[in-house]
Design an enzyme around this catalytic site. Structure first.
Site, PDB file in Angstrom:
ATOM      1  N   ASN A 143      -7.238 -20.764  65.008  1.00  0.00           N
ATOM      2  CA  ASN A 143      -6.665 -20.823  66.355  1.00  0.00           C
ATOM      3  C   ASN A 143      -5.915 -19.545  66.713  1.00  0.00           C
ATOM      4  O   ASN A 143      -6.007 -19.053  67.839  1.00  0.00           O
ATOM      5  CB  ASN A 143      -5.723 -22.028  66.479  1.00  0.00           C
ATOM      6  CG  ASN A 143      -6.482 -23.329  66.650  1.00  0.00           C
ATOM      7  OD1 ASN A 143      -7.668 -23.331  66.959  1.00  0.00           O
ATOM      8  ND2 ASN A 143      -5.801 -24.446  66.450  1.00  0.00           N
ATOM      9  N   TYR A 144      -5.175 -19.029  65.755  1.00  0.00           N
ATOM     10  CA  TYR A 144      -4.452 -17.781  65.984  1.00  0.00           C
ATOM     11  C   TYR A 144      -5.419 -16.636  66.271  1.00  0.00           C
ATOM     12  O   TYR A 144      -5.284 -15.921  67.281  1.00  0.00           O
ATOM     13  CB  TYR A 144      -3.585 -17.461  64.759  1.00  0.00           C
ATOM     14  CG  TYR A 144      -3.036 -16.054  64.758  1.00  0.00           C
ATOM     15  CD1 TYR A 144      -1.924 -15.717  65.523  1.00  0.00           C
ATOM     16  CD2 TYR A 144      -3.632 -15.052  63.989  1.00  0.00           C
ATOM     17  CE1 TYR A 144      -1.423 -14.423  65.529  1.00  0.00           C
ATOM     18  CE2 TYR A 144      -3.143 -13.764  63.989  1.00  0.00           C
ATOM     19  CZ  TYR A 144      -2.030 -13.448  64.761  1.00  0.00           C
ATOM     20  OH  TYR A 144      -1.550 -12.158  64.771  1.00  0.00           O
TER      21      TYR A 144
END
Length: 234
Positions: A143-144
């Site tokens: 996600n990052y």
């Protein structure tokens, strides 16, 4: 001239505010949470504005407050959210939305409002801080990395859209400053696969910022500041 630095409350953003003031800039800094250290920036004359980037209405308030400054010549999008991918699948979408809002939606919203102001000043720039891992994404940080990669893509599109009035570039840090939660074993593992074999510190990022500000023929560029670490992950 004035600069807006997001994520000014700690680490790189705090440092960049200090360096810009020392270089003669007027500075507006965005922060999410009040910290005692912010008094040091206020003492330097930095205008500090609280805004939670997961709340679009607070981003809008920051944008409009900054737009009052006719001398705005630089935006450094530095604000970041970082943690491993949530283990609970039910939490992963909420985590993605939070990262998306910090890394992509907030810069997009600020750029929409502030680009016309930037365009009124000579040699105006936007600098987006991304990450070398956008080129070698690790599933543990999906996600990052995905939202940082999105920020990079938005910056490249903006470089074409705003030229020639505003230059847009990115900086991709590597292991410049480990987090407190990184234990010694992890640090040594990372440095063992970094050709320069040392933590970079914050100064090399400031040097990259100075390069981008000083070179009037750079837009759509990405500068890796990583001690060669990207050679081991791509």
């Amino acid at each position: 001239m004035r600069a807006l630095v997001t994520g000014a409350g700690r680490r790189l953003g705090f440092y960049l505010c200090e360096q810009l003031v020392a270089a003669g800039w007027q500075v507006t800094g965005q922060y999410r949470s009040e910290r005692p250290e912010l008094g040091r920036l206020r003492a330097l004359g930095v205008e500090l504005i609280q805004a939670d980037f997961t709340r679009p209405e607070e981003v809008a308030a920051l944008a409009h407050a900054t737009a009052r400054h006719e001398d705005l010549g630089l935006i450094i999008h530095n604000a970041s959210a970082f943690e491993p991918l949530a283990e609970d699948p039910a939490e992963q979408l909420a985590q993605f939305d939070r990262f998306y809002r910090v890394h992509m939606a907030a810069p997009f919203q600020l750029n929409q409002v502030l680009a016309p102001r930037l365009a009124c000043n000579a040699n105006a720039s936007i600098i987006q801080i991304t990450d070398i891992y956008i080129h070698g994404p690790a599933p543990r940080f999906a996600n990052y990395v995905a939202t940082k990669a999105g920020a990079h893509s938005l910056a490249m599109s903006l470089a074409r859209q705003l030229a020639p009035a505003v230059r847009v570039n990115t900086i991709e840090p590597g292991p410049i400053l480990f987090l407190d939660e990184h234990d010694e074993a992890w640090r040594q593992q990372v440095l063992a696969r970094t050709p320069l074999a040392r933590e970079g510190g914050l100064e090399p990022i400031w040097q990259a910022v100075q390069l981008l500000l000083g070179n009037h023929y750079m837009t759509g560029a990405s500068i890796k500041v990583d001690g060669g670490r990207s050679l081991a992950i791509i």
